[in-house]
Design an enzyme around this catalytic site. Structure first.
Site, PDB file in Angstrom:
ATOM      1  N   GLU A  58       0.893  -1.316   0.176  1.00 16.74           N
ATOM      2  CA  GLU A  58       0.114  -0.076  -0.015  1.00 16.74           C
ATOM      3  C   GLU A  58       0.730   1.288  -0.268  1.00 16.74           C
ATOM      4  O   GLU A  58       0.617   2.181  -0.758  1.00 16.74           O
ATOM      5  CB  GLU A  58      -0.847  -0.010   1.144  1.00 16.74           C
ATOM      6  CG  GLU A  58      -1.979  -1.155   1.092  1.00 16.74           C
ATOM      7  CD  GLU A  58      -2.828  -1.252   2.212  1.00 16.74           C
ATOM      8  OE1 GLU A  58      -2.138  -1.349   3.435  1.00 16.74           O
ATOM      9  OE2 GLU A  58      -4.126  -1.169   2.296  1.00 16.74           O
TER      10      GLU A  58
ATOM     11  N   GLU B 274      -3.559  -9.593   3.636  1.00 23.94           N
ATOM     12  CA  GLU B 274      -4.481  -9.175   4.803  1.00 23.94           C
ATOM     13  C   GLU B 274      -5.598 -10.292   4.867  1.00 23.94           C
ATOM     14  O   GLU B 274      -6.115 -10.611   6.078  1.00 23.94           O
ATOM     15  CB  GLU B 274      -5.157  -8.058   4.662  1.00 23.94           C
ATOM     16  CG  GLU B 274      -4.126  -6.760   4.950  1.00 23.94           C
ATOM     17  CD  GLU B 274      -3.648  -6.284   3.489  1.00 23.94           C
ATOM     18  OE1 GLU B 274      -3.373  -7.138   2.420  1.00 23.94           O
ATOM     19  OE2 GLU B 274      -2.916  -5.030   3.672  1.00 23.94           O
TER      20      GLU B 274
HETATM   21  N1  3HC Z   1       3.990  -7.487  11.810  1.00 20.72           N
HETATM   22  C1  3HC Z   1       4.793  -7.868  13.047  1.00 20.72           C
HETATM   23  N2  3HC Z   1       5.654  -9.060  12.808  1.00 20.72           N
HETATM   24  C2  3HC Z   1       5.508  -9.370  11.582  1.00 20.72           C
HETATM   25  C3  3HC Z   1       5.140  -9.162  10.494  1.00 20.72           C
HETATM   26  C4  3HC Z   1       4.130  -8.251  10.486  1.00 20.72           C
HETATM   27  N3  3HC Z   1       3.324  -7.687   9.451  1.00 20.72           N
HETATM   28  N4  3HC Z   1       5.356 -10.247   9.508  1.00 20.72           N
HETATM   29  C5  3HC Z   1       6.244 -11.139  10.040  1.00 20.72           C
HETATM   30  N5  3HC Z   1       6.450 -10.608  11.519  1.00 20.72           N
HETATM   31  C6  3HC Z   1       7.393 -11.233  12.440  1.00 20.72           C
HETATM   32  C7  3HC Z   1       6.983 -12.717  12.580  1.00 20.72           C
HETATM   33  O1  3HC Z   1       6.168 -12.696  13.748  1.00 20.72           O
HETATM   34  C8  3HC Z   1       8.539 -13.435  12.994  1.00 20.72           C
HETATM   35  O2  3HC Z   1       8.653 -13.010  14.217  1.00 20.72           O
HETATM   36  P1  3HC Z   1       9.618 -14.044  15.368  1.00 20.72           P
HETATM   37  O3  3HC Z   1      10.906 -14.295  14.543  1.00 20.72           O
HETATM   38  O4  3HC Z   1       9.539 -13.392  16.517  1.00 20.72           O
HETATM   39  O5  3HC Z   1       8.830 -15.393  15.566  1.00 20.72           O
HETATM   40  C9  3HC Z   1       9.355 -12.641  12.022  1.00 20.72           C
HETATM   41  O6  3HC Z   1       8.842 -11.428  11.783  1.00 20.72           O
HETATM   42  C10 3HC Z   1       9.857 -13.352  10.794  1.00 20.72           C
HETATM   43  O7  3HC Z   1       8.688 -13.744  10.223  1.00 20.72           O
HETATM   44  P2  3HC Z   1       8.525 -15.244   9.470  1.00 20.72           P
HETATM   45  O8  3HC Z   1       9.091 -16.185  10.383  1.00 20.72           O
HETATM   46  O9  3HC Z   1       7.180 -15.203   8.936  1.00 20.72           O
HETATM   47  O10 3HC Z   1       9.768 -15.011   8.552  1.00 20.72           O
HETATM   48  P3  3HC Z   1       9.799 -15.437   6.947  1.00 20.72           P
HETATM   49  O11 3HC Z   1      10.845 -14.817   6.396  1.00 20.72           O
HETATM   50  O12 3HC Z   1       9.250 -16.942   6.842  1.00 20.72           O
HETATM   51  O13 3HC Z   1       8.422 -14.658   6.027  1.00 20.72           O
HETATM   52  C11 3HC Z   1       7.368 -12.815   5.483  1.00 20.72           C
HETATM   53  C12 3HC Z   1       8.470 -13.460   6.020  1.00 20.72           C
HETATM   54  C13 3HC Z   1       6.925 -13.482   4.165  1.00 20.72           C
HETATM   55  C14 3HC Z   1       7.132 -11.448   5.444  1.00 20.72           C
HETATM   56  C15 3HC Z   1       6.032 -13.296   6.545  1.00 20.72           C
HETATM   57  O14 3HC Z   1       6.549 -12.968   7.770  1.00 20.72           O
HETATM   58  C16 3HC Z   1       4.678 -12.647   6.340  1.00 20.72           C
HETATM   59  O15 3HC Z   1       3.876 -13.197   5.673  1.00 20.72           O
HETATM   60  N6  3HC Z   1       4.359 -11.706   7.181  1.00 20.72           N
HETATM   61  C17 3HC Z   1       2.951 -11.127   7.060  1.00 20.72           C
HETATM   62  C18 3HC Z   1       2.698 -10.321   6.029  1.00 20.72           C
HETATM   63  C19 3HC Z   1       1.358  -9.679   6.210  1.00 20.72           C
HETATM   64  O16 3HC Z   1       0.334 -10.328   6.567  1.00 20.72           O
HETATM   65  N7  3HC Z   1       1.196  -8.527   5.883  1.00 20.72           N
HETATM   66  C20 3HC Z   1       0.118  -7.904   6.112  1.00 20.72           C
HETATM   67  C21 3HC Z   1      -0.211  -7.103   7.457  1.00 20.72           C
HETATM   68  S1  3HC Z   1      -1.693  -6.540   7.757  1.00 20.72           S
HETATM   69  C22 3HC Z   1      -1.478  -4.933   7.143  1.00 20.72           C
HETATM   70  O17 3HC Z   1      -0.505  -4.605   6.528  1.00 20.72           O
HETATM   71  C23 3HC Z   1      -2.595  -4.095   7.266  1.00 20.72           C
HETATM   72  C24 3HC Z   1      -2.894  -2.987   6.106  1.00 20.72           C
HETATM   73  O18 3HC Z   1      -3.492  -3.305   5.194  1.00 20.72           O
HETATM   74  C25 3HC Z   1      -3.379  -1.772   7.299  1.00 20.72           C
END
Ligand code: 3HC
Ligand code: NAI
Length: 698
Positions: free
Chosen positions: A105, A125
Site C-alpha cells: 500500500e 491481509e
Molecule cells: N508485523 C509484525 N511482525 C511480523 C510481521 C508483521 N507484519 N510479519 C512478520 N513478522 C514477524 C514474525 O512474527 C516473525 O517474528 P519471530 O521471529 O519473533 O517469530 C518474524 O517477523 C519473521 O517472520 P517469519 O518467520 O514469517 O519470516 P519468513 O521469512 O518466513 O517470512 C514474511 C517473511 C513473508 C514477510 C512473513 O513474515 C509474512 O508473511 N508476514 C506477514 C505479512 C502480512 O500479513 N502482511 C500484512 C499485514 S496486515 C496489514 O498490512 C494491514 C494493512 O492493510 C493496514
C-alpha cells in the site's frame, strides 16, 4: 528522524531507508520516521526526487500485526500513504524481498515502483481475517484492474515482481544493486520530465464489471472461502472502487477494515499467525542447537503412511530407501506412490519426466543391511507394540551411530518403543497425518530421553518437507488424537441418543469443520478407531463409549473402504443409511441410553467442550507447550476452520467460564467419568482469565 528510518541525499535524489528488522513492519516508529522524512524531503532544496527503500531482507512486509489490538497512534498508515502520494517531489519505491499488505500500500502511494526480479508483492491481509486498510483496496484496482486486484486480495497470494510488472503495478525491474538502480531510475524519470503519477487520480477500468460480476465473484468465494468474513468485505471495497468516488470509497474501506479488525475471525487468524511461528520455539532447545545432517532417509513399511512419508522427502530432494517385509509389499507400496504422482501429472501439476525422476530417488529393499547408512529412519508398520519393538530392535542393531530412529505411531508409548534400543536419546516420534503427502501437520513426539539435537533436527526436517512441526509429549494419542477422541465420542453417543449422523455432520460443517466427525471416521476407517481404542491401555470402563463404532465394525462396516460404515457409499458419495439409526436404537435399548432432543447448539457445545477440557489436561500435564501449539495442530491436521483460531483460542473467545459451566451441566447429566472439569480450566474460569493469559504469565 528515528534510528529505524534514515534520510540522505545522493546526487540530488533523497534516499529514505526503513530499517526495522526482521521484516520492516510499519510500526508506529516507522510511520513517524517516514512522516518526518517526507517533511524533510519537502523542505530540502537539494533533493529533486526520492527513493523509498528498505534495509535487511525485505521491503515492508505489512503493518505491524502486534499493534492491531492496541489503540492506533498517529500517524495512521492510510494518512501516511496519502502523504507519500501528495508529495510534490517524485517518489520511487524500490522493492526487494516482499512488499506485502501495508508495504505494498505504501509502495502504491509512491509515484513509481521498481523491484528486484526476485521480489514478491501482495495484499495478504485476508489471511489475518482483514481487508486491506491503508488505501490498498482502492489503489490496486486502479493499477491492476478489478478482477486481478480481487484475486490478489481475496486469495492473499503474493505474485512475483515480473507478474506485478505485467499487471501494471510495477513499472521497472532492476537487476543488480537495487539502491543504485532505483536512484538511476528516479533520475531517468526526472530527466524525462515524467509526471508525478498519483494512483488515486487514475480511473478504475470498470468495463464488464457490474453487479452481475460481483455476485458471481461472491458465489465463487462462498465455495472457496466458506465461512470467512473478510473476503466478502474485500469484494464490497472493490465494488466501492467501481461505484464511488475515491474519497467515498476510502470511507467504505476504513469502515470495513475496522469491522474486520474487531471480528472474532481476525482475532483468531492473527492468533494463528503468531502461534504458527511460536511453535518453532522450544524452551529447552535453543534456536542455535546444531541439528544432525539428514541426507539419506529410510522408511519401514510402505503402506498408507509409509508411501506418503516417502513422497514428502523425495519432493524435498532427499533420497529414500523403503523397506518392507516382502517383495509384494514393496511392489504394492511403489504402485501407490506412482499412482499418487500420476494423478499430479494428470492434473498438470507435475511432468512425466519429474515423475520418473522422483521414482528414481526411491530405492527398495527387504534387507535391513541396506538402510544401515540412513541418517533418519521412519518406521510406519502396523500399529502393534510387539511389531514396533521388533523393528526397533533390528534398527538398533544395524543403524549407524547417530542415526535418528523415528516412529510414526499414532498412539503407542514411544518411551516403551525407545526402551528396546540402546540409544533412546536418538528415538523420536514423527506423527504424520493421512494423507501424509498432503496434510501439513507433523506432531513431533518427544520421548523421556530424546536428545535436544534430535528434537532440533526433527523441527528443521519438518520445515524442509514443508510441514508445520509441533512438539508434543508422550501420552495416549499425543495431543491431536487425544483431543479428537472426546469430540468423536460425543458424536458417537449422540447416535445412540437418536441424533442422526448426517445432522451432526451438517451442524459441524456449518460451524466450519472441513468434514463432520462421522464422515471423518468413515474416511479414516472405523476399524482404525477401534484398534486405537483397543490399544489404549488405561481406557476407562464405559460400555457406551464408541459403542456404535464397535457395533458397525462387528458387521464389517469399516467405512468408505468397505462401501458402508456410518454412511453407505455410492463410490465416494456418502448416503444416509436408515439402518444405522435402527442399529443405534437397538444398542441404546440394550445399554439403557435415553432418547433425547439435542439442539444444534448442544451438538457443537458437547463436541467442542469435551475437546477443550482434554486440551486443558494436556496443558497441565505439559504434553503441549502452549495453548497456541494445540490450536496449530487442530487447524493444520483436523480441519478446524482457521477463523475459529483452534480449540483453545475458541475457548478463550467464548469465555472459559462458559466452557466450564457447560462441562458442569453435562457432568450433572452424564456423571464424572468424561465430564469432570480439568483443574486448570476451573481455576482460570474462576479467575476470569484465558488460556493465552495463563500461557504468557508462565
Ligand atoms: N508485523 C509484525 N511482525 C511480523 C510481521 C508483521 N507484519 N510479519 C512478520 N513478522 C514477524 C514474525 O512474527 C516473525 O517474528 P519471530 O521471529 O519473533 O517469530 C518474524 O517477523 C519473521 O517472520 P517469519 O518467520 O514469517 O519470516 P519468513 O521469512 O518466513 O517470512 C514474511 C517473511 C513473508 C514477510 C512473513 O513474515 C509474512 O508473511 N508476514 C506477514 C505479512 C502480512 O500479513 N502482511 C500484512 C499485514 S496486515 C496489514 O498490512 C494491514 C494493512 O492493510 C493496514
Ligand atoms: P498400513 O497397514 O497401510 O501399512 C503398514 C505397512 O507396514 C504394510 O505395508 C506392511 O506390509 C508393513 N509392515 C508390517 N510389518 C512390517 C515389518 N515388520 N517390517 C516392514 N514392514 C512391515 O498401515 P498405515 O495406515 O500406513 O499405518 C502405519 C503406521 O502409521 C501405524 O503406526 C499407524 O498407527 C500410523 N498412522 C496411521 C495413520 C492412518 O491414517 N492410516 C495416520 C497416522 C499414523
Amino acid at each position: 528522524m528515528s534510528d529505524i528510518t534514515s534520510y540522505e541525499v545522493a546526487d540530488g535524489i533523497a534516499v529514505i531507508t526503513i530499517d526495522n528488522p526482521p521484516v520492516n513492519a510499519m510500526s508506529t516508529a516507522v510511520r513517524k520516521g517516514c512522516w518526518a522524512a517526507l517533511e524533510q524531503l519537502a523542505a530540502d532544496d537539494s533533493a529533486k526526487a526520492a527513493v523509498l527503500i528498505c534495509a535487511g531482507r525485505t521491503f515492508v512486509a505489512g503493518a505491524d500485526i502486534n499493534e492491531f489490538d492496541k489503540p492506533i497512534e498517529d500517524p495512521w498508515l492510510p494518512a501516511l500513504v496519502e502523504k507519500f502520494e501528495a508529495s510534490e517531489k517524485l517518489i520511487v519505491a524500490a522493492i526487494h524481498g516482499a512488499a506485502l499488505g501495508g508495504g505494498l500500500e505504501t509502495a502504491m502511494g509512491c509515484h513509481y515502483r521498481c523491484a528486484a526480479p526476485s521480489a514478491r508483492i501482495g495484499l495478504p491481509e485476508v489471511n489475518l481475517g482483514l481487508s486491506p486498510g491503508a488505501t490498498g483496496t482502492q489503489r490496486l484496482p486502479r493499477l491492476a484492474g478489478v478482477r486481478k486486484a480481487l484475486d490478489m486480495m481475496t486469495s492473499g497470494r503474493p505474485i512475483s515482481a515480473g507478474d506485478g510488472q505485467k499487471a501494471g503495478v510495477i513499472e521497472k525491474l532492476i537487476d543488480g544493486d537495487l539502491r543504485e538502480g532505483a536512484i538511476a531510475y528516479a533520475r531517468e524519470l526526472l530527466d524525462a520530465g515524467a509526471p508525478i503519477k498519483r494512483v488515486s487520480k487514475l480511473d478504475v477500468a470498470a468495463e464488464g464489471i457490474d453487479d452481475g460480476f460481483f455476485s458471481e465473484y461472491l458465489q465463487g468465494l462462498a465455495r472457496t472461502a466458506r465461512g470467512f468474513f473478510a473476503p466478502e468485505q474485500i469484494v464490497e471495497c472493490a465494488r466501492a472502487a467501481v461505484n464511488e468516488s475515491y474519497q467515498d470509497a476510502l470511507k467504505t474501506e476504513r469502515k470495513l477494515f475496522e469491522k474486520c479488525r474487531a471480528s472474532t475471525h481476525s482475532q483468531a487468524q492473527r492468533h494463528l499467525f503468531f502461534a504458527e511461528r511460536e511453535v518453532a520455539k522450544i524452551p529447552d532447545v535453543p534456536k542455535a542447537t546444531p541439528g544432525r545432517e539428514i541426507k539419506k532417509v529410510a522408511v519401514i513399511g510402505a503402506g498408507t503412511m509409509g508411501g506418503g512419508i516417502t513422497m514428502n522427502f523425495v519432493n524435498a530432494g532427499v533420497p529414500v530407501t523403503v523397506l518392507e517385509v516382502d517383495q509384494a509389499g514393496l511392489e504394492r507400496g511403489l504402485g501407490i506412490i506412482r499412482k499418487n504422482y500420476g494423478s499430479a501429472v494428470k492434473k498438470g501439476r507435475m511432468t512425466e519426466e519429474r515423475l520418473e525422476q522422483a521414482m528414481g530417488m526411491i530405492a527398495v529393499t527387504t534387507d535391513y543391511a541396506d538402510i544401515a547408512d540412513a541418517d533418519l529412519v521412519i518406521e510406519a508398520v502396523f500399529e502393534t507394540m510387539a511389531i514396533k519393538k521388533e523393528v526397533f530392535t533390528k534398527l538398533d542393531e544395524v543403524c549407524k551411530p547417530g542415526a535418528i530412529l523415528a516412529s510414526n505411531t499414532s498412539s503407542l508409548d514411544l518411551n516403551e518403543i525407545a526402551a528396546v534400543t540402546k540409544r533412546p536419546q536418538d528415538v523420536i516420534g514423527l506423527h504424520f497425518f493421512a494423507p501424509a503427502n498432503v496434510m501439513r501437520l507433523l506432531e513431533i513426539v518427544r520421548g523421556e530421553k530424546t536428545a535436544g539435537d534430535v528434537i532440533a533436527t526433527a523441527m528443521a526436517t519438518a520445515k524442509k518437507i514443508r510441514k508445520v512441526g509441533v512438539l508434543v509429549g508422550v501420552c495416549f494419542g499425543f495431543v491431536g488424537n487425544r483431543m479428537f477422541f472426546p469430540y468423536v465420542r460425543e458424536a458417537q453417543l449422540m447416535m445412540l441418543e437418536g441424533v442422526s449422523p448426517e445432522r451432526v455432520d451438517q451442524v459441524a460443517y456449518d460451524w466450519g469443520m472441513a468434514m463432520g466427525p462421522h464422515a471423518v471416521m468413515d474416511l479414516s476407517g472405523l476399524d482404525v478407531f477401534n484398534k486405537l481404542n483397543t490399544e489404549w491401555k488405561d481406557r476407562p470402563d464405559d460400555p457406551v463409549y464408541y459403542r456404535m463404532c464397535m457395533a458397525l465394525c462387528e458387521m464389517g462396516r469399516y467405512g468408505q473402504k468397505t462401501g458402508a460404515g456410518i454412511y453407505k457409499y455410492d463410490g465416494r458419495k456418502a448416503l444416509p443409511d436408515p439402518e444405522v439409526m435402527e442399529i443405534a436404537k437397538r444398542e441404546a435399548t440394550i445399554l439403557g441410553v435415553k432418547q433425547i432432543e439435542v439442539s444444534d447448539e448442544e451438538i457443537i457445545e458437547r463436541m467442542t467442550c469435551s475437546m477443550i477440557n482434554e486440551g486443558a489436561l494436556i496443558l497441565e500435564e505439559g504434553i503441549a507447550i502452549r495453548p497456541g501449539d494445540i490450536d496449530v495442530i487442530f487447524v493444520n491436521g483436523y480441519g478446524l476452520p482457521r477463523y475459529r483460531g483452534g480449540p483453545m483460542k475458541y475457548a478463550d473467545a467464548i469465555g472459559l467460564d462458559k466452557v466450564c459451566n457447560a462441562i458442569r451441566k453435562y457432568r450433572a447429566r452424564y456423571g464424572d467419568l468424561w465430564w469432570t472439569p480439568a483443574p486448570l480450566l476451573e481455576k482460570l474460569a474462576a479467575e476470569g482469565r484465558t488460556f493465552q493469559e495463563w500461557s504468557e504469565s508462565r
